[in-house]
Design a protein around this motif. Structure first.
Motif, PDB file in Angstrom:
ATOM      1  N   CYS A  69      33.778  42.767  20.390  1.00 50.33           N
ATOM      2  CA  CYS A  69      33.925  43.967  21.223  1.00 50.33           C
ATOM      3  C   CYS A  69      35.192  43.962  22.065  1.00 50.33           C
ATOM      4  O   CYS A  69      35.757  45.011  22.365  1.00 50.33           O
ATOM      5  N   LYS A  70      35.623  42.770  22.485  1.00 46.16           N
ATOM      6  CA  LYS A  70      36.739  42.689  23.436  1.00 46.16           C
ATOM      7  C   LYS A  70      37.992  43.349  22.886  1.00 46.16           C
ATOM      8  O   LYS A  70      38.789  43.917  23.637  1.00 46.16           O
ATOM      9  N   LYS A  71      38.160  43.286  21.566  1.00 44.46           N
ATOM     10  CA  LYS A  71      39.384  43.802  20.947  1.00 44.46           C
ATOM     11  C   LYS A  71      39.495  45.321  21.026  1.00 44.46           C
ATOM     12  O   LYS A  71      40.596  45.869  20.936  1.00 44.46           O
ATOM     13  N   ILE A  72      38.359  46.007  21.184  1.00 42.12           N
ATOM     14  CA  ILE A  72      38.419  47.475  21.123  1.00 42.12           C
ATOM     15  C   ILE A  72      37.809  48.164  22.348  1.00 42.12           C
ATOM     16  O   ILE A  72      37.924  49.383  22.476  1.00 42.12           O
ATOM     17  N   ALA A  73      37.157  47.406  23.237  1.00 40.18           N
ATOM     18  CA  ALA A  73      36.577  48.019  24.433  1.00 40.18           C
ATOM     19  C   ALA A  73      37.685  48.405  25.413  1.00 40.18           C
ATOM     20  O   ALA A  73      38.765  47.819  25.419  1.00 40.18           O
ATOM     21  N   ASP A  74      37.408  49.390  26.269  1.00 41.01           N
ATOM     22  CA  ASP A  74      38.374  49.759  27.311  1.00 41.01           C
ATOM     23  C   ASP A  74      38.479  48.668  28.358  1.00 41.01           C
ATOM     24  O   ASP A  74      39.551  48.438  28.917  1.00 41.01           O
ATOM     25  N   LYS A  75      37.360  47.994  28.624  1.00 45.48           N
ATOM     26  CA  LYS A  75      37.364  46.891  29.575  1.00 45.48           C
ATOM     27  C   LYS A  75      36.331  45.869  29.152  1.00 45.48           C
ATOM     28  O   LYS A  75      35.258  46.224  28.655  1.00 45.48           O
ATOM     29  N   HIS A  76      36.653  44.592  29.362  1.00 44.02           N
ATOM     30  CA  HIS A  76      35.747  43.500  29.014  1.00 44.02           C
ATOM     31  C   HIS A  76      35.479  42.672  30.263  1.00 44.02           C
ATOM     32  O   HIS A  76      36.407  42.182  30.900  1.00 44.02           O
ATOM     33  N   ILE A  77      34.198  42.553  30.629  1.00 40.68           N
ATOM     34  CA  ILE A  77      33.812  41.696  31.745  1.00 40.68           C
ATOM     35  C   ILE A  77      33.301  40.395  31.148  1.00 40.68           C
ATOM     36  O   ILE A  77      32.329  40.390  30.395  1.00 40.68           O
TER      37      ILE A  77
END
Length: 410
Positions: A69-77
């Motif tokens: 998900c990190k590659k395409i999410a607007d923000k990664h927590i």
């Protein structure tokens, strides 16, 4: 949903309470709507891909620095899925929150829901479903047919009550074949699962079926086609999905009806996977329910008018449900890591597989291959179901997930 009059100039860059904010009944700024996803695996990735088609903003919580998900999410927590502070951070940043994995902190999510935050499906439903013994209790309480079962205090007592063979399942934490053990006889007692578990009477079934069900915040509900599942019995991982299932119209109708009854009983919002046994006597029993998009619904991406992932986004954001019509028959096969393969993933046979008409390859973007780890899936569509099955079997023999070391050694 109720319309809300606001100035169009005020919407850019703001997050609004509620879910979708309709403006004058006709306009919406999707970028202003923040969707939170707990979990950063392949299911989350495919949810994001559909959310971004409609230009929603997506924030993901996951412990991995390299999640799909990190590659395409607007923000990664970056944070543990049980970390109370990180979960609060995600939920408070978002207009609506969902999840792609069951093993998360439902206690803090329930408290946030009670304070008015929108979390779908409800964490109170997840609390029931993620403990499979509570799930069985719920099915019994609502007169939904399932196999005979009991909690295990002494394995010998359960063996006497249920007879052998029976299936032992961990109450919590099991997935992809983990947390499941078939007890065939007394010799298996020593290898039984430790921790809280229950036993299920072994079901002599002829097929395993599944139905994806979608229900939005307005209570509108639709089921997808009935599919049949084939499992890798060595690892007990769902290996192949055939859509539509090779069953009679009567069984199809009864399976859909039972799946809808389950989700109505839960009062669930979102997409749910309902797994079933079709017995030798054509009785349908509920096996398990997944409160999320599910492996058995991957075929919908290419095979249905609306995919399960788009449908879930529609459900949680107050949008109308899409058509669940099957456009073409299809077969889905998982791409699993090969035995003894560890490290950076390489995919053998990609070119040859893609030369077959109707083949659609989905690589999940995981940074490391491991034996039997789900690295991707292949959906084969064809007007003829039997031809799709043959092509899928061909792909299974061609496309392999191996490590860089394995590739260099060939």
């Amino acid at each position: 949903m109720n319309s809300k009059e606001i100035d169009l100039d005020d919407i850019e860059g703001n997050s609004f309470p509620g879910i979708i904010i309709w403006i004058r009944g006709d306009y919406v700024n999707p970028r202003a709507i923040k969707i939170g996803i707990i979990g950063g695996g392949q299911l989350g990735k495919m949810l994001i891909q559909e959310a971004k088609k409609m230009d929603f903003t997506v924030i993901v919580l996951d412990p991995s620095k390299n999640s799909p998900c990190k590659k395409i999410a607007d923000k990664h927590i970056e944070g543990d899925l049980h970390d109370e502070d990180k979960i609060k951070e995600l939920v408070k940043k978002c207009d609506v929150t969902t999840f792609e994995i069951e093993n998360i902190n439902t206690e803090v999510l329930s408290k946030l829901e009670d304070k008015g935050h929108k979390i779908f499906p409800s964490p109170k439903i997840l609390e029931i479903i993620k403990d499979k013994s509570k799930q069985k209790e719920f099915l019994d309480k609502n007169n939904i047919p399932t196999s005979k079962w009991e909690r295990i205090t002494h394995i010998e007592k359960t063996a006497n009550n249920l007879g052998m063979p029976f299936v032992q399942k961990a109450c919590c934490g099991g997935y992809d074949g983990r947390g499941v053990q078939v007890i065939n006889g007394q010799d298996d007692f020593k290898n039984s699962l430790k921790g809280d578990s229950f036993g299920e009477k072994y079901v002599d079934f002829k097929k395993e079926l599944a139905v994806m069900v979608s229900r939005n915040i307005n209570g509108d509900i639709k089921s997808f086609p009935v599919v049949e599942m084939d499992f890798n019995h060595g690892e007990n991982i769902c290996d192949t999905i055939i859509a539509p299932a090779k069953v009679s119209k009567d069984i199809e109708k009864r399976a859909k009806k039972l799946a809808l009854e389950c989700i109505k009983a839960f009062d669930g919002i979102g997409v749910f996977g309902v797994e079933m046994f079709l017995t030798k006597n054509d009785e349908i029993l509920i096996n398990e329910i997944a409160p999320r998009v599910h492996n058995s619904g991957h075929y919908t991406i290419e095979s249905c008018t609306t995919s399960q992932f788009e449908q879930h986004i529609r459900c949680i954001c107050g949008l109308p449900l899409g058509s669940t019509e099957l456009i073409l028959p299809s077969v889905v096969t998982n791409i699993l890591g090969e035995e003894n393969q560890y490290g950076e993933p390489y995919y053998k046979g990609m070119t040859e597989a893609l030369e077959i008409p109707g083949v659609n390859v989905h690589i999940y973007g995981k940074s490391e291959v491991k034996p039997f780890r789900k690295m991707g899936h292949v959906t084969v569509v064809d007007k003829d179901r039997e031809r799709a099955i043959k092509k899928s079997n061909d792909v299974k023999n061609i496309l392999k997930a191996i490590s860089k070391k394995g590739a260099n050694n060939e």
